[in-house]
Design a protein around this motif. Sequence first.
Motif, PDB file in Angstrom:
ATOM      1  N   GLY A  28       8.823 -25.271 -38.870  1.00  0.00           N
ATOM      2  CA  GLY A  28      10.159 -25.775 -38.550  1.00  0.00           C
ATOM      3  C   GLY A  28      10.989 -25.018 -39.227  1.00  0.00           C
ATOM      4  O   GLY A  28      12.020 -24.614 -38.666  1.00  0.00           O
ATOM      5  N   VAL A  61      14.002 -27.491 -28.354  1.00  0.00           N
ATOM      6  CA  VAL A  61      12.774 -26.534 -28.322  1.00  0.00           C
ATOM      7  C   VAL A  61      11.956 -26.799 -27.196  1.00  0.00           C
ATOM      8  O   VAL A  61      11.617 -28.101 -26.853  1.00  0.00           O
ATOM      9  CB  VAL A  61      11.919 -26.662 -29.814  1.00  0.00           C
ATOM     10  CG1 VAL A  61      10.702 -25.791 -29.616  1.00  0.00           C
ATOM     11  CG2 VAL A  61      12.753 -26.506 -31.009  1.00  0.00           C
ATOM     12  N   ASP A  86       5.150 -29.761 -32.107  1.00  0.00           N
ATOM     13  CA  ASP A  86       5.934 -31.063 -32.147  1.00  0.00           C
ATOM     14  C   ASP A  86       6.038 -31.825 -33.319  1.00  0.00           C
ATOM     15  O   ASP A  86       7.062 -32.229 -33.662  1.00  0.00           O
ATOM     16  CB  ASP A  86       4.677 -32.027 -31.282  1.00  0.00           C
ATOM     17  CG  ASP A  86       5.489 -33.107 -30.826  1.00  0.00           C
ATOM     18  OD1 ASP A  86       6.327 -33.398 -30.260  1.00  0.00           O
ATOM     19  OD2 ASP A  86       4.633 -34.200 -30.870  1.00  0.00           O
ATOM     20  N   CYS A 146       9.023 -30.299 -35.020  1.00  0.00           N
ATOM     21  CA  CYS A 146      10.091 -30.922 -34.501  1.00  0.00           C
ATOM     22  C   CYS A 146      10.741 -32.088 -35.025  1.00  0.00           C
ATOM     23  O   CYS A 146      11.871 -32.401 -35.460  1.00  0.00           O
ATOM     24  CB  CYS A 146      10.196 -30.993 -32.985  1.00  0.00           C
ATOM     25  SG  CYS A 146      10.239 -29.182 -32.196  1.00  0.00           S
ATOM     26  N   GLN A 147       9.600 -32.947 -35.111  1.00  0.00           N
ATOM     27  CA  GLN A 147       9.849 -34.259 -35.582  1.00  0.00           C
ATOM     28  C   GLN A 147      10.437 -34.160 -36.875  1.00  0.00           C
ATOM     29  O   GLN A 147      11.594 -34.979 -37.378  1.00  0.00           O
ATOM     30  CB  GLN A 147       8.746 -35.136 -35.664  1.00  0.00           C
ATOM     31  CG  GLN A 147       7.867 -35.436 -34.466  1.00  0.00           C
ATOM     32  CD  GLN A 147       6.744 -36.284 -34.686  1.00  0.00           C
ATOM     33  OE1 GLN A 147       6.469 -36.809 -35.539  1.00  0.00           O
ATOM     34  NE2 GLN A 147       5.962 -35.968 -33.546  1.00  0.00           N
ATOM     35  N   TYR A 180      12.257 -31.953 -38.424  1.00  0.00           N
ATOM     36  CA  TYR A 180      13.510 -31.192 -38.612  1.00  0.00           C
ATOM     37  C   TYR A 180      14.590 -31.559 -37.687  1.00  0.00           C
ATOM     38  O   TYR A 180      15.581 -30.867 -37.294  1.00  0.00           O
ATOM     39  CB  TYR A 180      13.322 -29.660 -38.440  1.00  0.00           C
ATOM     40  CG  TYR A 180      12.574 -28.976 -39.690  1.00  0.00           C
ATOM     41  CD1 TYR A 180      13.496 -28.604 -40.858  1.00  0.00           C
ATOM     42  CD2 TYR A 180      11.169 -29.131 -39.950  1.00  0.00           C
ATOM     43  CE1 TYR A 180      12.977 -27.915 -41.865  1.00  0.00           C
ATOM     44  CE2 TYR A 180      10.711 -28.381 -40.916  1.00  0.00           C
ATOM     45  CZ  TYR A 180      11.422 -27.890 -42.057  1.00  0.00           C
ATOM     46  OH  TYR A 180      10.947 -27.396 -43.139  1.00  0.00           O
ATOM     47  N   LEU A 236      14.685 -31.882 -34.767  1.00  0.00           N
ATOM     48  CA  LEU A 236      14.926 -31.014 -33.440  1.00  0.00           C
ATOM     49  C   LEU A 236      14.252 -31.727 -32.347  1.00  0.00           C
ATOM     50  O   LEU A 236      12.980 -32.258 -32.206  1.00  0.00           O
ATOM     51  CB  LEU A 236      14.073 -29.865 -33.354  1.00  0.00           C
ATOM     52  CG  LEU A 236      14.713 -28.948 -34.546  1.00  0.00           C
ATOM     53  CD1 LEU A 236      14.019 -27.587 -34.735  1.00  0.00           C
ATOM     54  CD2 LEU A 236      16.258 -28.276 -34.161  1.00  0.00           C
ATOM     55  N   THR A 237      14.947 -31.938 -31.033  1.00  0.00           N
ATOM     56  CA  THR A 237      14.504 -32.506 -29.930  1.00  0.00           C
ATOM     57  C   THR A 237      13.373 -31.580 -29.181  1.00  0.00           C
ATOM     58  O   THR A 237      13.943 -30.400 -29.412  1.00  0.00           O
ATOM     59  CB  THR A 237      15.624 -32.877 -28.966  1.00  0.00           C
ATOM     60  OG1 THR A 237      16.406 -33.684 -29.708  1.00  0.00           O
ATOM     61  CG2 THR A 237      15.245 -33.383 -27.745  1.00  0.00           C
ATOM     62  N   ASN A 238      12.351 -31.896 -28.604  1.00  0.00           N
ATOM     63  CA  ASN A 238      11.613 -31.023 -27.725  1.00  0.00           C
ATOM     64  C   ASN A 238      11.522 -31.249 -26.506  1.00  0.00           C
ATOM     65  O   ASN A 238      11.691 -32.592 -26.049  1.00  0.00           O
ATOM     66  CB  ASN A 238      10.398 -30.548 -28.554  1.00  0.00           C
ATOM     67  CG  ASN A 238       9.624 -31.841 -28.674  1.00  0.00           C
ATOM     68  OD1 ASN A 238       9.443 -32.740 -27.800  1.00  0.00           O
ATOM     69  ND2 ASN A 238       8.732 -31.949 -29.932  1.00  0.00           N
ATOM     70  N   SER A 267      17.904 -24.955 -23.612  1.00  0.00           N
ATOM     71  CA  SER A 267      16.958 -24.552 -24.802  1.00  0.00           C
ATOM     72  C   SER A 267      16.874 -23.045 -25.029  1.00  0.00           C
ATOM     73  O   SER A 267      16.729 -22.398 -24.123  1.00  0.00           O
ATOM     74  CB  SER A 267      15.459 -24.979 -24.162  1.00  0.00           C
ATOM     75  OG  SER A 267      14.469 -24.621 -25.160  1.00  0.00           O
ATOM     76  N   TYR A 327      13.976 -37.744 -30.146  1.00  0.00           N
ATOM     77  CA  TYR A 327      12.536 -37.003 -30.336  1.00  0.00           C
ATOM     78  C   TYR A 327      12.242 -35.964 -29.423  1.00  0.00           C
ATOM     79  O   TYR A 327      11.943 -34.783 -29.438  1.00  0.00           O
ATOM     80  CB  TYR A 327      11.388 -38.140 -30.665  1.00  0.00           C
ATOM     81  CG  TYR A 327      10.243 -37.733 -30.474  1.00  0.00           C
ATOM     82  CD1 TYR A 327       9.574 -36.574 -31.034  1.00  0.00           C
ATOM     83  CD2 TYR A 327       9.363 -38.369 -29.603  1.00  0.00           C
ATOM     84  CE1 TYR A 327       8.241 -36.157 -30.845  1.00  0.00           C
ATOM     85  CE2 TYR A 327       8.042 -37.985 -29.559  1.00  0.00           C
ATOM     86  CZ  TYR A 327       7.661 -36.940 -30.151  1.00  0.00           C
ATOM     87  OH  TYR A 327       6.045 -36.419 -29.969  1.00  0.00           O
ATOM     88  N   THR A 328      12.192 -36.606 -28.169  1.00  0.00           N
ATOM     89  CA  THR A 328      11.759 -35.659 -27.073  1.00  0.00           C
ATOM     90  C   THR A 328      12.376 -35.964 -25.575  1.00  0.00           C
ATOM     91  O   THR A 328      12.831 -37.262 -25.758  1.00  0.00           O
ATOM     92  CB  THR A 328      10.381 -35.671 -26.910  1.00  0.00           C
ATOM     93  OG1 THR A 328       9.719 -34.544 -25.917  1.00  0.00           O
ATOM     94  CG2 THR A 328       9.833 -36.927 -26.045  1.00  0.00           C
TER      95      THR A 328
END
Length: 714
Positions: free
Chosen positions: A118, A142, A156, A159-160, A162, A164-166, A187, A266-267
Amino acid sequence: MSKSIFPASSDNIQQLIESLPFKPEEILRASPIAGSQETGYTATYRNKFCIDNGNQLFVNIHPSLRTLHDLFVNAVAMYPNNDCMGKRLFDNTLRDAHDTFYSWESFAQVDVRKRNLGSGIFHVVRNSPFRTAIHNVDDFVVSLYSGNRVEWLLADLACQSYSLTNTALYDTLGEGTSRYILELTKSPIVICSREKIQGLFNIQIEKPLPYLLAVVSMDPLSAQERAHYSQQACELGIELCELADVEAAGAQHPIAERPPTPDDLYTISFTSGTTGNPKGVEVHHEMGVSGVTMYLAQADVPKGLGHEMCFLPLAHIYERGVVSAYLSIGVGFGFPVASSPLTLVEELKALKPTTLEAVPRVFSKIESEIKEATINSENEVFRALARDIITRRLHNIKTQGVFANNSQYSETFTTQLKKQLGLDQTKFLCSASAPISNDTMNFFKSALNVGFAQAYGLTETFGIMCMSDPFERDAGSCGLPGISGEMRLRDVPQMGYTAGDRQGPRGELLLRGPQIFKRYYKNKDATDECFDKDGFFCTGDVARFDEHGRVYIIDRVKNFFKLAQGEYVTPEKIENKYLSHTTLVNQLYVHGDSLETYLVAVAGFDPHVMAKFLHRNFDVVLNPETHVVEIEAKLNELRVKTKVLEALNADVKLAGLAGFEKIHNIFFEREPLTVEREVYTPTFKLKRSACKTFFAEELKNMYGQGSLAKYSKL
């Protein structure tokens, strides 16, 4: 209104988690909410547990577990030394009981790596030599692009933690859709497997994506590969990195985790759709936690014990939801060398999972192989024994339930069969993504003496929304509404489905609650179209409720057609009946035409099964390993496929199909239905309009040839 299962005053979270699932009598019924029925709709149904506890829906297990990040942090604290992620070793010669096929990292080790990754992702984006002022270096998407592997899940989790959406680019989407997603999400960074690098560069060569700054290879690159790709990357204005270097940079330049809130995104999970560009489902952390809560409250899964297989694509929500649930209770995931039905049994033998989640296509293939080895065995004595055991156990299941007392010889039979399949540690199986035949579920229960659940869910519900009891006597339902959502049915009068049906309420299934998404990413029109006036999500699936409130998926809105004589046909039901009653086909696309009076089909087959059929019926000897093309050609000869069709229709004689629902002509290929041909979605749903186009010539020829079954007694 929604809340936690357990109050904030409950401080022993591990004890709370281990007290789940609820007892069956607490959750195995759903009831309509008084006064909620309207004209054209059923009443709204909720789980009995919700109604008995303040008539509320539930978001999380405990108030402190509000995000997917919270769940993983809690799992690290409770199970630091448990296996978390495992890579399959390539040495298949290991056969000693003490040898291992996997290299594992613990929850504590993964926790360190995901913090490093992250921090490293931020370091790469913030310090990219190609960054311009238009990039937001604190909030970006991301993109993940690979098959299932440790590095995908690691990214994955990073990203959770920090915020960060992935999003995920599917292996089979193609460059056009990958470009669409990268453009839509802007992205700046793609973390991918080695073989995806050139495809990403090709996208950039065709038309530059101004936001794309970095491509991170999950695999180490050889000196030759690095030189080749680095030159292209420099010319394209992209920084090329290796994942190990990004982790190292994060370790050197650590950034404190930025835990998300329940409302954080989240995503963005892009649905594979059957037409047009995919729609991006926004999955917020609250939605994800609600899905995990529903699953743990209902599924009796071993906590902190055993391993599971990460088999279905992580790019899709079904697997992502299952992985999130199991990781939250300290169960690790093994990543096979290849996520293919063709190698599944060998992978199962290596891992020995405690449960197996898959899709109907996979279970149909396993069922076919089990039947071929048991009830269709060429050994007459063994065949009779297998049929007797399976028939007796099926009777026991229907009268006493799974795990009923059985004779010693039937237990020995089952133990050996499960061991041959790598399912000797497996407690239950679960199918989702598409309807599966009751006969298939009952066959697995009776052949293996395991539970078998059918689940229902969508990308828009973070996967499983409801799930049947794996050990119930009556197969067929998708279980009850879970504790994180509510349901009702809307009349579909043009298809004859209404709330007042004599056989029980039927109609389009509508969903609402914290487990349901709120919007499609940057697509207001699609969002507005899919919600009704009361905020229910309209699934497009036709369901019925039974007297216990259990959900049965029976049709798809508009997924039917009329034959020339006026009969309506639901092809999916017919396909499932054939696939569960015969081993002669393992893929099937049933087609009908309003100008024709009968159905035709495109079918896939197992060469070993068909080699035996040809030898038995035509005295033709062909090697299933080396003569697949010859077997395929033989099956499409008129006299041969007439005989196959006769056998197929004999196999489904007791399946309850009407005469007009039987197949009258058929075309064979080894594996006609593939994602690469774009006739399957990546989650193995048939694209019927695409099938009709792709197989147009074969369908035309079959109708030109005429019915091969018109003189048979259907």
